[in-house]
Design an enzyme around this catalytic site. Structure first.
Site, PDB file in Angstrom:
ATOM      1  N   CYS A  22      13.575  10.516   7.558  1.00  0.00           N
ATOM      2  CA  CYS A  22      13.332  10.174   8.971  1.00  0.00           C
ATOM      3  C   CYS A  22      14.617  10.262   9.782  1.00  0.00           C
ATOM      4  O   CYS A  22      14.592  10.494  10.973  1.00  0.00           O
ATOM      5  CB  CYS A  22      12.758   8.782   9.061  1.00  0.00           C
ATOM      6  N   GLU A  61       8.536  16.127  15.979  1.00  0.00           N
ATOM      7  CA  GLU A  61       9.047  15.934  14.613  1.00  0.00           C
ATOM      8  C   GLU A  61       8.321  16.880  13.659  1.00  0.00           C
ATOM      9  O   GLU A  61       7.092  16.900  13.618  1.00  0.00           O
ATOM     10  CB  GLU A  61       8.819  14.484  14.172  1.00  0.00           C
ATOM     11  N   GLU A  91       9.197   1.091  11.258  1.00  0.00           N
ATOM     12  CA  GLU A  91      10.187   2.173  11.195  1.00  0.00           C
ATOM     13  C   GLU A  91       9.401   3.467  11.284  1.00  0.00           C
ATOM     14  O   GLU A  91       8.654   3.808  10.363  1.00  0.00           O
ATOM     15  CB  GLU A  91      10.981   2.090   9.891  1.00  0.00           C
ATOM     16  N   LYS A 147       0.887  -1.173   0.000  1.00  0.00           N
ATOM     17  CA  LYS A 147       0.000   0.000   0.000  1.00  0.00           C
ATOM     18  C   LYS A 147       0.920   1.217   0.000  1.00  0.00           C
ATOM     19  O   LYS A 147       1.429   1.625   1.044  1.00  0.00           O
ATOM     20  CB  LYS A 147      -0.888  -0.024   1.251  1.00  0.00           C
TER      21      LYS A 147
HETATM   22  P1  NAD Z   1       1.988   8.219   7.621  1.00  0.00           P
HETATM   23  O1  NAD Z   1       2.083   7.423   8.857  1.00  0.00           O
HETATM   24  O2  NAD Z   1       1.030   9.342   7.582  1.00  0.00           O
HETATM   25  O3  NAD Z   1       1.586   7.293   6.388  1.00  0.00           O
HETATM   26  C1  NAD Z   1       2.342   6.169   6.033  1.00  0.00           C
HETATM   27  C2  NAD Z   1       1.449   5.164   5.347  1.00  0.00           C
HETATM   28  O4  NAD Z   1       0.512   4.660   6.284  1.00  0.00           O
HETATM   29  C3  NAD Z   1       0.658   5.716   4.181  1.00  0.00           C
HETATM   30  O5  NAD Z   1       0.645   4.754   3.163  1.00  0.00           O
HETATM   31  C4  NAD Z   1      -0.728   5.888   4.769  1.00  0.00           C
HETATM   32  O6  NAD Z   1      -1.769   5.832   3.826  1.00  0.00           O
HETATM   33  C5  NAD Z   1      -0.793   4.709   5.711  1.00  0.00           C
HETATM   34  N1  NAD Z   1      -1.751   4.835   6.809  1.00  0.00           N
HETATM   35  C6  NAD Z   1      -2.116   5.970   7.464  1.00  0.00           C
HETATM   36  N2  NAD Z   1      -3.003   5.671   8.453  1.00  0.00           N
HETATM   37  C7  NAD Z   1      -3.194   4.325   8.413  1.00  0.00           C
HETATM   38  C8  NAD Z   1      -3.975   3.413   9.176  1.00  0.00           C
HETATM   39  N3  NAD Z   1      -4.751   3.834  10.190  1.00  0.00           N
HETATM   40  N4  NAD Z   1      -3.922   2.105   8.872  1.00  0.00           N
HETATM   41  C9  NAD Z   1      -3.128   1.670   7.862  1.00  0.00           C
HETATM   42  N5  NAD Z   1      -2.370   2.472   7.102  1.00  0.00           N
HETATM   43  C10 NAD Z   1      -2.389   3.789   7.383  1.00  0.00           C
HETATM   44  O7  NAD Z   1       3.476   8.692   7.295  1.00  0.00           O
HETATM   45  P2  NAD Z   1       3.951   9.646   6.130  1.00  0.00           P
HETATM   46  O8  NAD Z   1       3.408  10.998   6.414  1.00  0.00           O
HETATM   47  O9  NAD Z   1       3.654   8.986   4.823  1.00  0.00           O
HETATM   48  O10 NAD Z   1       5.544   9.638   6.331  1.00  0.00           O
HETATM   49  C11 NAD Z   1       6.205  10.521   7.183  1.00  0.00           C
HETATM   50  C12 NAD Z   1       6.494   9.858   8.501  1.00  0.00           C
HETATM   51  O11 NAD Z   1       7.175   8.640   8.286  1.00  0.00           O
HETATM   52  C13 NAD Z   1       7.402  10.650   9.402  1.00  0.00           C
HETATM   53  O12 NAD Z   1       6.946  10.558  10.726  1.00  0.00           O
HETATM   54  C14 NAD Z   1       8.740   9.962   9.280  1.00  0.00           C
HETATM   55  O13 NAD Z   1       9.610  10.121  10.370  1.00  0.00           O
HETATM   56  C15 NAD Z   1       8.316   8.557   9.122  1.00  0.00           C
HETATM   57  N6  NAD Z   1       9.364   7.771   8.460  1.00  0.00           N
HETATM   58  C16 NAD Z   1      10.113   6.921   9.198  1.00  0.00           C
HETATM   59  C17 NAD Z   1      11.136   6.184   8.601  1.00  0.00           C
HETATM   60  C18 NAD Z   1      12.029   5.256   9.388  1.00  0.00           C
HETATM   61  O14 NAD Z   1      12.821   4.539   8.768  1.00  0.00           O
HETATM   62  N7  NAD Z   1      11.952   5.237  10.692  1.00  0.00           N
HETATM   63  C19 NAD Z   1      11.353   6.314   7.237  1.00  0.00           C
HETATM   64  C20 NAD Z   1      10.553   7.197   6.512  1.00  0.00           C
HETATM   65  C21 NAD Z   1       9.562   7.910   7.136  1.00  0.00           C
HETATM   66  O1  6OD Z   2      18.453   3.478   3.953  1.00  0.00           O
HETATM   67  C1  6OD Z   2      17.537   2.765   4.359  1.00  0.00           C
HETATM   68  O2  6OD Z   2      17.555   1.536   4.239  1.00  0.00           O
HETATM   69  C2  6OD Z   2      16.384   3.377   5.023  1.00  0.00           C
HETATM   70  N1  6OD Z   2      15.460   2.535   5.501  1.00  0.00           N
HETATM   71  C3  6OD Z   2      16.298   4.719   5.090  1.00  0.00           C
HETATM   72  C4  6OD Z   2      15.245   5.408   5.713  1.00  0.00           C
HETATM   73  C5  6OD Z   2      15.093   6.731   5.517  1.00  0.00           C
HETATM   74  C6  6OD Z   2      13.997   7.447   6.083  1.00  0.00           C
HETATM   75  O3  6OD Z   2      13.479   8.435   5.639  1.00  0.00           O
END
Ligand code: NAD
Ligand code: 6OD
Length: 486
Positions: A288, A390, A254, A178
């Site tokens: 992130c 954040e 993550e 998704k």
């Molecule tokens: P988000 O949580 O809003 O959405 C991520 C995904 O989850 C989307 O596909 C969304 O449609 C889906 N989603 C939302 N609510 C849901 C629910 N109730 N049930 C199932 N699916 C659901 O995140 P975003 O805004 O797309 O991304 C930004 C966030 O992601 C930031 O907080 C960032 O720190 C985090 N992030 C973390 C990492 C990591 O490796 N730790 C990497 C990238 C992004």
């Molecule tokens: O480099 C990666 O494997 C990884 N998971 C990066 C995540 C970045 C977050 O925005």
């Protein structure tokens, strides 16, 4: 107008409801496509196809044959490199200069590295003494977990999706992906590559839509899903964890971060400035692992802030395809409003605005895009919301510190624990501080330098589990023990 359809059982299809939503280019704010929104019916079809694939030819393949196919997927991405690049940059607005170096090459590499890892993985065995003196042999084997739901964010769409699909398929699972509603393009395009590479039908499926009461929730609640791997916001992780409780299904998360960057006076300042500019502003701050809290030792504080400001002001905002562009827009107008609300909050909380803090003047059609200025603040207290929450934008707060104990306490004073960067030329200090930081990944004198064999994930509210290299096996397989009495 482009159509982004679901990819189910090797075929592109629309939703029976006919529901679609706009795909908007963040650089210009213009509608560039229509995304089909999956209902429960399409999600169920995708999960059913993924389940059936496990007992078809995919389930019969040996590791080597599976890995050969994954190599072909990687080659397929590389062969269509420019199509992936254009699709990713149109969806996110990120510069070609960034996506051509990181997003697309990593999208391909994620298939090769996990194919190699699985092919070379070793199972442990134990010789066990028994009272009759004959003994027993115990050995472990790994079997696929089943149907994996892969729920993805928008910031590095192809990279983060393949980071999970690569190991899932290498381990013999099937997946239903998704993608984020903001970035449907590259997951959809990957379906064509999967077919060209000869991946059997139903192994890779994509359903589009939103989170709550839409494709994300329907997928994670589906009883035919065996495990859920998710990257995104911590609050979304909590909702998905509740859904996963039904049927006691495994999760790998993550999540968010509020990562510290620590600059000691004994650092190589040129390296620290260059690395911090990347860690604060790369991908318009939507990484992130990015740094939103900088701590700089007092003797070099003023010079550091002044040089970081110069670097931020030299960033070139512009069209993704312009080779000189190194800063894109935020992913959407909604996200821009969130980031701008933090820009206002910083002022309300008493920040000194070192640079930025508003919306840049952009020319022609770019003026309707989701642009913000690269922004640096000083002067906030440690309890300010801007220092604790954040933001996920091109911004950071810089604070002075005096000694090592103080800065370790400041860096760890957060509910998150994803990443940290430490800048020092003192090797003992580097090891000592890195070991004390509550972060899943700590870089010393670098940032986002990735070796895909290493454990990747977050502590505290930044995640559950580790992925990367052999660590991914723990989530994407069941480990079984077989005990043979001799
Ligand atoms: P988000 O949580 O809003 O959405 C991520 C995904 O989850 C989307 O596909 C969304 O449609 C889906 N989603 C939302 N609510 C849901 C629910 N109730 N049930 C199932 N699916 C659901 O995140 P975003 O805004 O797309 O991304 C930004 C966030 O992601 C930031 O907080 C960032 O720190 C985090 N992030 C973390 C990492 C990591 O490796 N730790 C990497 C990238 C992004
Ligand atoms: O480099 C990666 O494997 C990884 N998971 C990066 C995540 C970045 C977050 O925005």
């Amino acid at each position: 107008m482009k159509q982004f359809q679901h990819f189910i059982n090797g075929t592109y299809c629309e939703s029976t409801s006919g529901k679609t939503f706009d795909n908007v280019a963040p650089a210009t704010g213009s509608v560039i496509g229509q995304v089909h929104e999956a209902g429960r019916e399409e999600v169920d079809a995708a999960v059913t196809a993924a389940r059936a694939a496990l007992s078809s030819e995919w389930g019969e393949l040996g590791v080597d044959q599976r890995c050969e196919l994954l190599y072909r997927v990687a080659d397929g991405i590389n062969n269509r490199f420019n199509e992936f690049l254009e699709a990713e940059c149109a969806d996110t607005g990120k510069p070609y200069s960034l996506a051509s170096q990181i997003d697309i090459p990593r999208g391909a590499a994620n298939f090769k590295i996990f194919a190699d890892t699985i092919r070379n993985s070793v199972n442990k065995s134990f010789q066990t003494a028994t009272p009759d003196g004959q003994g027993a042999i115990n050995y472990a084997i790994h079997v696929p977990k089943g149907v994996i739901a892969v729920v993805c964010p928008w910031n590095l769409p192809l990279l983060l999706m393949t980071w999970k699909v690569g190991p899932a398929l290498a381990c013999g699972n099937s997946v239903v992906v998704k993608p984020s509603e903001e970035t449907p393009a590259t997951a959809t395009l990957l379906g064509e590559v999967m077919n060209e590479a000869g991946i059997p039908k139903g192994v890779y499926n994509v359903v589009h839509g939103f989170g709550p009461q839409s494709a994300g929730a329907f997928l994670t609640e589906h009883s035919g899903v065996d495990a859920i791997t998710f990257t995104g916001e911590t609050r979304t992780g909590e909702a998905i964890m509740r859904a996963a409780a039904d049927g006691v299904r495994d999760v790998s998360f993550e999540l968010g971060g509020k990562n510290p960057g620590i600059v000691f006076a004994d650092c190589d300042l040129a390296k620290a400035i260059e690395g911090s500019l990347r860690s604060v502003f790369a991908n318009c701050g939507q990484v992130c692992l990015g740094t939103e809290r900088m701590y700089v030792q007092r003797p070099i504080f003023d010079e550091f802030v002044s040089r970081l400001k110069d670097g931020a002001e030299a960033l070139r905002l512009g069209r993704p395809e312009d080779p000189a562009t190194n800063l894109g827009p935020l992913v959407s107008e909604t996200h821009r409003q969130k980031v701008l609300s933090y820009f206002r909050l910083a002022v309300d909380e008493g920040a000194t605005v070192v640079c930025g803090g508003g919306v840049p003047d952009m020319e022609d059609d770019l003026s309707a895009g989701s642009w913000v200025q690269p922004t640096i603040w000083t002067g906030l207290g440690d309890d300010a919301r801007v220092v604790r929450e954040e933001i996920f934008g091109p911004c950071c707060h810089v604070r002075a510190f005096d000694d090592e104990d103080e800065v370790v306490a400041l860096a760890n004073d957060t509910e998150y624990g994803l990443a940290a960067a430490v800048w020092t030329e003192n090797v003992s200090r580097a090891h000592r501080v890195a070991a004390r930081l509550e972060a899943g990944v700590t870089w010393v004198n670098s940032w986002f330098l990735r070796d895909l064999r290493t454990p990747f994930g977050g502590m505290k509210q930044s995640g559950i589990g580790r992925e990367g290299g052999e660590y991914s096996l723990e989530f994407y397989t069941e480990t079984k023990n077989i005990c043979v009495k001799l």
